[in-house]
Write a protein that holds these residues in place. Structure first.
Motif, PDB file in Angstrom:
ATOM      1  N   ASP A   1     -10.067   7.843  39.860  1.00 29.99           N
ATOM      2  CA  ASP A   1     -10.481   7.819  41.259  1.00 29.99           C
ATOM      3  C   ASP A   1     -12.004   7.942  41.301  1.00 29.99           C
ATOM      4  O   ASP A   1     -12.565   8.974  40.952  1.00 29.99           O
ATOM      5  CB  ASP A   1      -9.817   8.976  42.007  1.00 29.99           C
ATOM      6  CG  ASP A   1     -10.167   9.012  43.483  1.00 29.99           C
ATOM      7  OD1 ASP A   1     -11.024   8.211  43.910  1.00 29.99           O
ATOM      8  OD2 ASP A   1      -9.590   9.834  44.206  1.00 29.99           O
TER       9      ASP A   1
ATOM     10  N   CYS B   1      -5.966   9.913  37.649  1.00 23.66           N
ATOM     11  CA  CYS B   1      -4.776   9.954  38.507  1.00 23.66           C
ATOM     12  C   CYS B   1      -3.692   9.088  37.893  1.00 23.66           C
ATOM     13  O   CYS B   1      -3.939   8.266  37.008  1.00 23.66           O
ATOM     14  CB  CYS B   1      -5.101   9.437  39.911  1.00 23.66           C
ATOM     15  SG  CYS B   1      -6.394  10.344  40.779  1.00 23.66           S
TER      16      CYS B   1
ATOM     17  N   SER C   1      -7.469  11.338  49.718  1.00 24.29           N
ATOM     18  CA  SER C   1      -8.611  11.534  48.834  1.00 24.29           C
ATOM     19  C   SER C   1      -9.890  11.219  49.600  1.00 24.29           C
ATOM     20  O   SER C   1      -9.996  10.135  50.187  1.00 24.29           O
ATOM     21  CB  SER C   1      -8.498  10.628  47.608  1.00 24.29           C
ATOM     22  OG  SER C   1      -9.611  10.784  46.747  1.00 24.29           O
TER      23      SER C   1
ATOM     24  N   ARG D   1      -0.818  10.870  48.406  1.00 23.71           N
ATOM     25  CA  ARG D   1      -0.974  11.520  47.102  1.00 23.71           C
ATOM     26  C   ARG D   1      -0.125  12.780  47.010  1.00 23.71           C
ATOM     27  O   ARG D   1       0.240  13.381  48.018  1.00 23.71           O
ATOM     28  CB  ARG D   1      -2.448  11.863  46.847  1.00 23.71           C
ATOM     29  CG  ARG D   1      -3.308  10.631  46.855  1.00 23.71           C
ATOM     30  CD  ARG D   1      -4.737  10.892  46.438  1.00 23.71           C
ATOM     31  NE  ARG D   1      -5.397   9.591  46.303  1.00 23.71           N
ATOM     32  CZ  ARG D   1      -6.277   9.280  45.383  1.00 23.71           C
ATOM     33  NH1 ARG D   1      -6.637  10.179  44.497  1.00 23.71           N
ATOM     34  NH2 ARG D   1      -6.807   8.072  45.340  1.00 23.71           N
TER      35      ARG D   1
ATOM     36  N   THR E   1       0.364  16.378  44.153  1.00 23.68           N
ATOM     37  CA  THR E   1      -0.147  17.132  43.014  1.00 23.68           C
ATOM     38  C   THR E   1       1.032  17.667  42.213  1.00 23.68           C
ATOM     39  O   THR E   1       1.947  18.283  42.787  1.00 23.68           O
ATOM     40  CB  THR E   1      -1.039  18.296  43.477  1.00 23.68           C
ATOM     41  OG1 THR E   1      -2.133  17.777  44.245  1.00 23.68           O
ATOM     42  CG2 THR E   1      -1.583  19.074  42.284  1.00 23.68           C
TER      43      THR E   1
ATOM     44  N   ASP F   1      -1.978  17.453  37.653  1.00 25.23           N
ATOM     45  CA  ASP F   1      -2.261  16.017  37.726  1.00 25.23           C
ATOM     46  C   ASP F   1      -2.070  15.504  39.148  1.00 25.23           C
ATOM     47  O   ASP F   1      -1.224  16.000  39.898  1.00 25.23           O
ATOM     48  CB  ASP F   1      -1.334  15.229  36.795  1.00 25.23           C
ATOM     49  CG  ASP F   1      -1.763  15.287  35.345  1.00 25.23           C
ATOM     50  OD1 ASP F   1      -2.816  15.880  35.061  1.00 25.23           O
ATOM     51  OD2 ASP F   1      -1.032  14.740  34.488  1.00 25.23           O
ATOM     52  N   LYS F   2      -2.847  14.496  39.501  1.00 26.53           N
ATOM     53  CA  LYS F   2      -2.711  13.844  40.798  1.00 26.53           C
ATOM     54  C   LYS F   2      -1.928  12.552  40.633  1.00 26.53           C
ATOM     55  O   LYS F   2      -2.207  11.750  39.731  1.00 26.53           O
ATOM     56  CB  LYS F   2      -4.088  13.522  41.392  1.00 26.53           C
ATOM     57  CG  LYS F   2      -4.981  14.741  41.577  1.00 26.53           C
ATOM     58  CD  LYS F   2      -4.408  15.736  42.580  1.00 26.53           C
ATOM     59  CE  LYS F   2      -5.322  16.947  42.740  1.00 26.53           C
ATOM     60  NZ  LYS F   2      -4.777  17.922  43.708  1.00 26.53           N
TER      61      LYS F   2
END
Length: 410
Positions: free
Chosen positions: A45, A52, A79, A302, A304, A320-321
């Protein structure tokens, strides 16, 4: 076990704003190449510099959506993630909450939608749709977005919430300013803090209305939310403001974009338009579902990762995203036959245009469908020759499939 896949290995940079300025056909082709390998796809990103995982297949987006204990919304679904001070000042949107707070808030909101309120909303949608078509015939505007697509959901939500007529235009301007950062490329200079100032002004207005409704409740959603007694729970001022902001940015934007894309799709696919006009009762519901699938108004949200986890053979670490690309999932060849084809008779049509299921499935899905069905019926019955005259002018964005303008005639 499959080796991790990286988008860059295929010459695709999902994190580069330039990718989202490519023609739509190029982006869809890129996602098709990414779907050739199962499992999450790695990318960086550019906005945050973080690595990501892109979920591009229908099965993976659905699996993540239905495992909220593993894939958290709480840190933020956009984001960049909202700063702590922003959340403290403006309150938490439902999309950025996990259970039990999310379930608690959703229960209060759900109980406020009484049968009486829903019946009134249905009548409002019909009345507003008829009025908008009356105005089209009289004024003959040329931009479908400003004249129709944006007007219907905004008026419906303001009426449903009980926003006084005198304050609606001012709130609409503030909503546009608050939503502007969604595009990765914008026209004109960016004014620092303008979006937050607009959001603050909008929420202060709604909070003031909420205080009035607590003293003197009326037959609207704000009254129901601030006087609700679900296990002793009702919405406070910040929660009310955050919910109204979500309705305006999510409810208005998504329906407006679906309607605009829908008119253009029916224009460039005359055989589907003719089929729809031949029997509105039989095909209108299917047309709405296919418009939502084909256009996918929200490109991605998104999550997490909460704990170390494996998805489709790929190891995901806590923290982690992951990015749920609904637009890609809605063109997954493993689920949809000829996915790039616009087909209003498609059945089944398990699209993820309202989310992949689970607790965060779109709260306004029923409302959006009802608005689209009602307006399309009104338009195609009274103005059967209505059509776009140019391709939609799109706002380049990795978040939503936003139409800036759509030229049309009838």
């Amino acid at each position: 076990m499959a080796a991790p896949v990286d988008a860059a290995q295929r010459g695709i940079d999902l994190g580069d704003p330039a990718f989202w300025r490519l023609p739509e056909e190029s982006r869809y082709a890129a996602f098709a190449r990414l779907r050739e390998r199962s499992g999450p796809v790695g990318f960086t990103d550019r906005a945050t510099g973080r690595r990501c995982w892109a979920l591009v297949r229908h099965a993976d987006v659905t699996a993540a959506s239905r495992a909220p204990q593993v894939y958290l919304s709480g840190p933020g679904v956009t984001s960049p993630e909202p700063a702590r001070w922003v959340r403290a000042v403006f309150g938490d949107s439902m999309v950025n909450l996990d259970d039990p707070r999310h379930a608690d808030l959703r229960r209060v909101v759900g109980r406020a939608f009484t049968p009486r309120l829903l019946a009134k909303v249905g009548q409002d949608i019909a009345d507003i749709s008829a009025h908008l078509v009356d105005r089209l015939e009289h004024e003959r505007p040329t931009d479908f977005v400003t004249a129709v697509a944006a007007e219907l959901p905004y008026r419906v939500i303001c009426s449903m919430m009980g926003i006084p007529e005198a304050q609606r235009r001012r709130i609409l301007v503030r909503t546009d300013r608050a939503a502007a950062p969604a595009g990765v490329a914008r026209r004109g200079p960016r004014v620092p803090g303008r979006g937050l100032r607009a959001l603050a002004a909008m929420q202060l207005t709604v909070a003031a209305i909420g205080r009035e409704r607590r003293r003197e409740p009326t037959d609207d959603l704000i009254s129901a939310l601030v006087t609700a007694d679900v296990d002793g729970r009702r919405l406070g001022a910040r929660e009310l403001g955050a919910f109204f902001s979500l309705l305006l940015v999510a409810g208005v934007e998504t329906t407006r974009n679906a309607l605009a894309h829908g008119l253009h799709l029916l224009t460039v696919h005359p055989e589907q338009r003719a089929l729809l006009l031949s029997d509105l009762d039989a095909h209108l519901g299917g047309a709405v579902e296919e418009i939502v699938r084909h256009s996918t108004p929200i490109v991605q949200f998104r999550r997490t990762v909460a704990v170390d986890h494996r998805l489709a053979g790929t190891r995901l670490a806590a923290g982690d995203k992951v990015v749920l690309f609904y637009g890609s999932a809605n063109r997954d060849e493993a689920v949809f036959r000829d996915p790039d084809t616009f087909d209003i008779t498609r059945s089944p049509n398990p699209h993820l245009g309202f989310g992949g299921g689970g607790p965060h499935f779109c709260l306004g899905a029923h409302l959006a469908r009802q608005e689209m069905r009602t307006l399309l019926r009104e338009l195609l019955t009274r103005l059967p020759e209505i059509r776009s005259t140019a391709a939609p002018d799109l706002v380049p964005s990795s978040f939503d499939h936003r139409v800036r303008t759509l030229r049309f005639t009838f």
